[in-house]
Design a protein around this motif. Structure first.
Motif, PDB file in Angstrom:
ATOM      1  N   GLY A  43       0.830  -1.210   0.000  1.00 50.35           N
ATOM      2  CA  GLY A  43       0.000   0.000   0.000  1.00 50.35           C
ATOM      3  C   GLY A  43       0.859   1.252   0.000  1.00 50.35           C
ATOM      4  O   GLY A  43       0.611   2.199  -0.765  1.00 50.35           O
ATOM      5  N   LEU A  44       1.886   1.268   0.838  1.00 44.65           N
ATOM      6  CA  LEU A  44       2.753   2.442   0.932  1.00 44.65           C
ATOM      7  C   LEU A  44       3.532   2.640  -0.372  1.00 44.65           C
ATOM      8  O   LEU A  44       3.676   3.765  -0.858  1.00 44.65           O
ATOM      9  CB  LEU A  44       3.716   2.298   2.117  1.00 44.65           C
ATOM     10  N   ALA A  45       4.009   1.538  -0.965  1.00 45.26           N
ATOM     11  CA  ALA A  45       4.735   1.647  -2.232  1.00 45.26           C
ATOM     12  C   ALA A  45       3.798   2.161  -3.329  1.00 45.26           C
ATOM     13  O   ALA A  45       4.193   2.992  -4.156  1.00 45.26           O
ATOM     14  CB  ALA A  45       5.323   0.287  -2.620  1.00 45.26           C
ATOM     15  N   THR A  46       2.557   1.689  -3.329  1.00 43.27           N
ATOM     16  CA  THR A  46       1.592   2.150  -4.330  1.00 43.27           C
ATOM     17  C   THR A  46       1.395   3.661  -4.229  1.00 43.27           C
ATOM     18  O   THR A  46       1.437   4.382  -5.237  1.00 43.27           O
ATOM     19  CB  THR A  46       0.234   1.436  -4.128  1.00 43.27           C
ATOM     20  N   ALA A  47       1.206   4.144  -3.000  1.00 42.04           N
ATOM     21  CA  ALA A  47       0.996   5.582  -2.807  1.00 42.04           C
ATOM     22  C   ALA A  47       2.231   6.367  -3.247  1.00 42.04           C
ATOM     23  O   ALA A  47       2.126   7.411  -3.909  1.00 42.04           O
ATOM     24  CB  ALA A  47       0.685   5.862  -1.342  1.00 42.04           C
ATOM     25  N   TYR A  48       3.407   5.851  -2.914  1.00 45.08           N
ATOM     26  CA  TYR A  48       4.648   6.533  -3.288  1.00 45.08           C
ATOM     27  C   TYR A  48       4.764   6.651  -4.806  1.00 45.08           C
ATOM     28  O   TYR A  48       5.035   7.728  -5.346  1.00 45.08           O
ATOM     29  CB  TYR A  48       5.850   5.779  -2.704  1.00 45.08           C
ATOM     30  N   TYR A  49       4.524   5.531  -5.520  1.00 41.21           N
ATOM     31  CA  TYR A  49       4.688   5.582  -6.976  1.00 41.21           C
ATOM     32  C   TYR A  49       3.548   6.359  -7.642  1.00 41.21           C
ATOM     33  O   TYR A  49       3.732   6.936  -8.712  1.00 41.21           O
ATOM     34  CB  TYR A  49       4.836   4.174  -7.557  1.00 41.21           C
ATOM     35  N   LEU A  50       2.361   6.389  -7.024  1.00 42.58           N
ATOM     36  CA  LEU A  50       1.298   7.250  -7.569  1.00 42.58           C
ATOM     37  C   LEU A  50       1.779   8.699  -7.565  1.00 42.58           C
ATOM     38  O   LEU A  50       1.607   9.435  -8.535  1.00 42.58           O
ATOM     39  CB  LEU A  50       0.024   7.131  -6.719  1.00 42.58           C
ATOM     40  N   ALA A  51       2.383   9.099  -6.448  1.00 38.61           N
ATOM     41  CA  ALA A  51       2.848  10.483  -6.346  1.00 38.61           C
ATOM     42  C   ALA A  51       4.066  10.712  -7.243  1.00 38.61           C
ATOM     43  O   ALA A  51       4.141  11.711  -7.960  1.00 38.61           O
ATOM     44  CB  ALA A  51       3.196  10.804  -4.895  1.00 38.61           C
ATOM     45  N   LYS A  52       5.007   9.762  -7.240  1.00 42.25           N
ATOM     46  CA  LYS A  52       6.261   9.990  -7.941  1.00 42.25           C
ATOM     47  C   LYS A  52       6.136   9.800  -9.453  1.00 42.25           C
ATOM     48  O   LYS A  52       6.588  10.637 -10.225  1.00 42.25           O
ATOM     49  CB  LYS A  52       7.323   9.038  -7.406  1.00 42.25           C
ATOM     50  N   GLU A  53       5.515   8.685  -9.867  1.00 44.98           N
ATOM     51  CA  GLU A  53       5.497   8.363 -11.294  1.00 44.98           C
ATOM     52  C   GLU A  53       4.319   8.996 -12.017  1.00 44.98           C
ATOM     53  O   GLU A  53       4.338   9.154 -13.230  1.00 44.98           O
ATOM     54  CB  GLU A  53       5.440   6.831 -11.499  1.00 44.98           C
ATOM     55  N   HIS A  54       3.240   9.283 -11.289  1.00 48.22           N
ATOM     56  CA  HIS A  54       2.017   9.749 -11.952  1.00 48.22           C
ATOM     57  C   HIS A  54       1.581  11.120 -11.444  1.00 48.22           C
ATOM     58  O   HIS A  54       0.456  11.543 -11.707  1.00 48.22           O
ATOM     59  CB  HIS A  54       0.904   8.708 -11.780  1.00 48.22           C
ATOM     60  N   ASN A  55       2.445  11.773 -10.705  1.00 50.41           N
ATOM     61  CA  ASN A  55       2.172  13.132 -10.203  1.00 50.41           C
ATOM     62  C   ASN A  55       0.829  13.272  -9.509  1.00 50.41           C
ATOM     63  O   ASN A  55       0.208  14.333  -9.583  1.00 50.41           O
ATOM     64  CB  ASN A  55       2.258  14.146 -11.346  1.00 50.41           C
ATOM     65  N   ALA A  56       0.362  12.216  -8.881  1.00 50.72           N
ATOM     66  CA  ALA A  56      -0.913  12.318  -8.171  1.00 50.72           C
ATOM     67  C   ALA A  56      -0.701  13.169  -6.920  1.00 50.72           C
ATOM     68  O   ALA A  56       0.266  12.984  -6.183  1.00 50.72           O
ATOM     69  CB  ALA A  56      -1.418  10.931  -7.797  1.00 50.72           C
ATOM     70  N   ALA A  57      -1.592  14.120  -6.702  1.00 58.29           N
ATOM     71  CA  ALA A  57      -1.384  15.063  -5.596  1.00 58.29           C
ATOM     72  C   ALA A  57      -2.248  14.745  -4.391  1.00 58.29           C
ATOM     73  O   ALA A  57      -1.839  14.957  -3.255  1.00 58.29           O
ATOM     74  CB  ALA A  57      -1.666  16.486  -6.069  1.00 58.29           C
ATOM     75  N   ARG A  58      -3.457  14.277  -4.611  1.00 62.78           N
ATOM     76  CA  ARG A  58      -4.370  14.063  -3.484  1.00 62.78           C
ATOM     77  C   ARG A  58      -4.483  12.564  -3.227  1.00 62.78           C
ATOM     78  O   ARG A  58      -5.389  11.898  -3.718  1.00 62.78           O
ATOM     79  CB  ARG A  58      -5.725  14.706  -3.771  1.00 62.78           C
ATOM     80  N   VAL A  59      -3.504  12.030  -2.481  1.00 65.86           N
ATOM     81  CA  VAL A  59      -3.410  10.588  -2.240  1.00 65.86           C
ATOM     82  C   VAL A  59      -3.405  10.336  -0.734  1.00 65.86           C
ATOM     83  O   VAL A  59      -2.749  11.061   0.015  1.00 65.86           O
ATOM     84  CB  VAL A  59      -2.099  10.003  -2.824  1.00 65.86           C
ATOM     85  N   ALA A  60      -4.154   9.322  -0.296  1.00 61.19           N
ATOM     86  CA  ALA A  60      -4.090   8.930   1.118  1.00 61.19           C
ATOM     87  C   ALA A  60      -3.911   7.424   1.240  1.00 61.19           C
ATOM     88  O   ALA A  60      -4.395   6.658   0.411  1.00 61.19           O
ATOM     89  CB  ALA A  60      -5.358   9.350   1.841  1.00 61.19           C
ATOM     90  N   VAL A  61      -3.186   7.024   2.282  1.00 62.73           N
ATOM     91  CA  VAL A  61      -3.111   5.608   2.674  1.00 62.73           C
ATOM     92  C   VAL A  61      -3.894   5.481   3.973  1.00 62.73           C
ATOM     93  O   VAL A  61      -3.641   6.232   4.923  1.00 62.73           O
ATOM     94  CB  VAL A  61      -1.649   5.173   2.913  1.00 62.73           C
ATOM     95  N   LEU A  62      -4.841   4.559   4.018  1.00 61.98           N
ATOM     96  CA  LEU A  62      -5.612   4.333   5.247  1.00 61.98           C
ATOM     97  C   LEU A  62      -5.175   3.010   5.863  1.00 61.98           C
ATOM     98  O   LEU A  62      -5.227   1.970   5.209  1.00 61.98           O
ATOM     99  CB  LEU A  62      -7.112   4.291   4.953  1.00 61.98           C
ATOM    100  N   GLU A  63      -4.751   3.052   7.105  1.00 61.30           N
ATOM    101  CA  GLU A  63      -4.242   1.845   7.777  1.00 61.30           C
ATOM    102  C   GLU A  63      -5.014   1.653   9.081  1.00 61.30           C
ATOM    103  O   GLU A  63      -5.108   2.565   9.889  1.00 61.30           O
ATOM    104  CB  GLU A  63      -2.741   2.005   8.044  1.00 61.30           C
ATOM    105  N   LYS A  64      -5.540   0.443   9.277  1.00 63.84           N
ATOM    106  CA  LYS A  64      -6.380   0.238  10.463  1.00 63.84           C
ATOM    107  C   LYS A  64      -5.580   0.238  11.764  1.00 63.84           C
ATOM    108  O   LYS A  64      -6.079   0.631  12.798  1.00 63.84           O
ATOM    109  CB  LYS A  64      -7.197  -1.046  10.337  1.00 63.84           C
ATOM    110  N   GLY A  65      -4.338  -0.208  11.717  1.00 54.41           N
ATOM    111  CA  GLY A  65      -3.510  -0.200  12.923  1.00 54.41           C
ATOM    112  C   GLY A  65      -2.397   0.815  12.749  1.00 54.41           C
ATOM    113  O   GLY A  65      -2.647   1.993  12.541  1.00 54.41           O
ATOM    114  N   TRP A  66      -1.156   0.350  12.833  1.00 55.10           N
ATOM    115  CA  TRP A  66      -0.022   1.209  12.551  1.00 55.10           C
ATOM    116  C   TRP A  66       0.696   0.641  11.341  1.00 55.10           C
ATOM    117  O   TRP A  66       0.648  -0.575  11.117  1.00 55.10           O
ATOM    118  CB  TRP A  66       0.902   1.310  13.761  1.00 55.10           C
ATOM    119  N   ILE A  67       1.342   1.515  10.566  1.00 57.32           N
ATOM    120  CA  ILE A  67       1.969   1.026   9.342  1.00 57.32           C
ATOM    121  C   ILE A  67       3.106   0.064   9.706  1.00 57.32           C
ATOM    122  O   ILE A  67       3.799   0.243  10.700  1.00 57.32           O
ATOM    123  CB  ILE A  67       2.498   2.162   8.452  1.00 57.32           C
TER     124      ILE A  67
END
Ligand SMILES: Cc1cc2nc3c(=O)[nH]c(=O)nc-3n(C[C@H](O)[C@H](O)[C@H](O)COP(=O)(O)OP(=O)(O)OC[C@H]3O[C@@H](n4cnc5c(N)ncnc54)[C@H](O)[C@@H]3O)c2cc1C
Lengths: 416, 95
Positions: A43-67
């Motif tokens: 999940g964290l890698a997906t969010a990172y590459y969304l921002a880095k490779e696809h310039n996505a600006a409004r991205v959130a990772v939701l985690e039920k416990g702690w990452i």
């Protein structure tokens, strides 16, 4: 703050009082362009590459416990690209390339260590199979060397070569494989994603999906409703539970895999050894503990602990391969819940619901996939097209007869 | 885990092998018009619940009977054991 030798020197001089938290702790916004459910490695890698490779600006990772509290922090840390089938090997080679550049890319020490993996073989048939696998690996540039028994003895003289049932006949050496510090991978991706503006929201469990006319609008969470244009699910062993909330049944059962660590020892084992015939694999961590595991417990479970028969089985496997391991005291053992898919291979795909994407079914092998999984899932979510190396990871592959049965053992999770 | 065998009494789970969801007893009709779709769902799709789960265990190291075991997948607690034969008969299956 960028980490560097100079930054460490500065901190040394002021008594380490200047370190800042590595990522923010933001409140959830009312809506995002992309939500990734699950703050594990994928999940964290997906969010990172969304921002880095696809310039996505409004991205959130939701985690039920702690990452990092899930499988990314529970595995035996082995990374490798020693697969055979077309649907798999190019994907894992991409992952290995990303691992090789990960620390520079993230500016984070994930302790990626290409210490080499040796798969032992014990029969002529197994040696032939490894020759074929080694060729498949060389086609994708992953590198492979076939060793005879003397070659193995030169590396690891302490192994039990003359076991009556499984004498060691040689091995397939994959020098570019090795290990990485599992927590470091989660933390490195989290920090780098945060620096690119991704909101990492912990203690936020997704409890449902808001879907209208086959289109996803957002997610219900323990911290309220959050709207989203696109939602990607990467919850590892919880896939069955989470996707059921969207009304989906998956070709997945949740099973537990156990791992074991001994007390710290002086360096005895510099690489990773796998012993397929006895179901055992082992490496030594940088702190000195021997880290090892074997088979899954083999029945549906969501308990993050295993049962004793498998402990006994793993210990027997270890003793038969490496008798000296019996002198080491076991410090810790634990279990992790994994998605076992019906053919042992993963999924990175659209669902039938517009705006909802699924990443799962990584079985006991998803840690090594973390970078490529995030890279390809981000590609799919951003462009609505699968990445070239992940076109085979379809949810409907059982319907169309395109299973990826890497182990060649058939369609039942506890056989994989 | 201890599985309380209906005929033999309590046995260690390691005497058994696991097949999966007890719904595998309900094999679809191969002659139905929608057989291909039904077999896909039957063979590959799973409910995969966190909590009570009915599943098939084979007493391979024992009397070679098939059991339907009801187990909590969160706690490993076993709530009921029945002979699979009896379960199948209750649903109207012959022999
Ligand atoms: C003992 C063991 C040994 C292993 N060894 C290896 C190995 O040597 N090499 C290898 O390649 N692989 C290995 N694996 C497999 C690998 O660890 C996993 O396939 C991989 O880590 C799974 O991806 P992940 O890191 O994203 O999962 P996780 O870290 O489990 O991430 C999923 C996250 O989703 C969160 N979540 C769940 N439900 C919700 C919800 N409703 N809302 C919000 N968040 C939710 C969870 O809390 C969790 O943090 C091993 C696994 C185990 C258990």
């Amino acid at each position: 703050m960028r980490y560097s030798a100079l930054a460490i020197m500065r901190q040394v001089l002021n008594g380490h009082r200047g370190w800042k938290p590595a990522w923010r702790d933001p409140e959830p916004q009312s809506s995002y362009d992309f939500i990734v459910i699950g703050g594990g490695g994928h999940g964290l890698a997906t969010a990172y590459y969304l921002a880095k490779e696809h310039n996505a600006a409004r991205v959130a990772v939701l985690e039920k416990g702690w990452i990092g509290g899930g499988n990314v922090g529970r595995n035996t840390t082995i990374i490798r690209a020693n697969y055979l089938l077309d649907g798999n090997q190019p994907f894992y080679e991409l992952s290995l390339k990303l691992w090789e550049n990960l620390e520079q890319d993230l500016n984070y020490n994930a302790m990626v260590s290409q210490r080499g993996i040796l798969n032992l073989c014990h029969t002529d048939a197994q040696r032939d199979a490894y020759r074929r696998r080694g060729n498949a690996m060389m086609f994708t540039g992953s590198g492979a060397e076939l060793l005879d028994a003397e070659g193995v003895r030169a590396m690891y003289p302490f192994l039990n070569f003359d076991d009556a049932r499984f004498p060691i006949k040689g091995g397939l050496l994959h020098r570019r494989g090795g290990t990485a510090r599992h927590d470091g991978v989660a933390w490195g991706y989290a920090r780098a994603a945060d620096q690119r503006g991704v909101d990492i929201i912990q203690n936020c469990e997704v409890t449902g999906f808001r879907i209208e006319n086959g289109k996803l609008l957002g997610v219900e969470t323990t911290r309220g409703y959050i709207g989203a244009k696109k939602v990607g699910v990467a919850v590892a062993g919880s896939s069955g539970r989470v996707m059921a909330k969207a009304g989906m049944r998956l070709p997945i059962e949740s099973h537990v895999l156990q791992a074991f660590v001994t007390e710290g020892l002086k360096p005895v084992l510099d690489g990773v050894i796998t012993y397929g015939a006895g179901h055992f694999y082992v490496s030594q961590s940088d702190k000195g503990g021997l880290v090892f595991g074997g088979d899954i417990d083999g029945y549906n479970t969501y308990a993050q602990r295993g049962n004793l028969p498998v402990v006994e089985d793993v210990a027997e496997g270890g003793m038969s391969l490496m008798p000296m391991i019996g002198r080491a005291r076991l410090l810790r053992m634990w279990g992790g819940v994994m998605d076992m898919s019906m053919d042992g291979s993963p999924f990175i795909d659209h669902t039938g619901i517009d705006g909802l994407y699924f990443n799962g079914g990584w079985c006991y092998g998803g840690f090594k996939a973390t970078p490529a999984s995030g890279f390809c899932f981000a590609h799919l979510m951003a462009t609505d097209r699968p990445h070239d190396v992940a076109t085979a990871y379809r949810l409907d592959r059982f319907r169309t007869g395109r299973m990826i049965d890497e182990k060649g053992v058939g369609a039942q999770p506890n056989l994989h | 885990m201890i599985i309380n065998h209906p005929l033999l009494g309590p046995r260690d789970a390691s005497e058994f092998t696991y097949l999966g969801d007890a719904s595998l007893i309900n094999r679809p009709d191969w002659q139905s018009d929608t057989a291909a779709a039904e077999f896909h769902d039957y063979l590959y799709l799973r409910d995969n619940p966190a909590g009570t789960h009915r599943e098939l265990w084979f007493h391979e190291q024992g009397d070679r009977s098939w059991l339907v075991v009801t187990r909590d997948t969160l706690t490993h607690e076993i709530l009921a054991t029945e002979l699979a034969r009896d379960v199948a008969r209750k649903t109207g299956r012959g022999k």
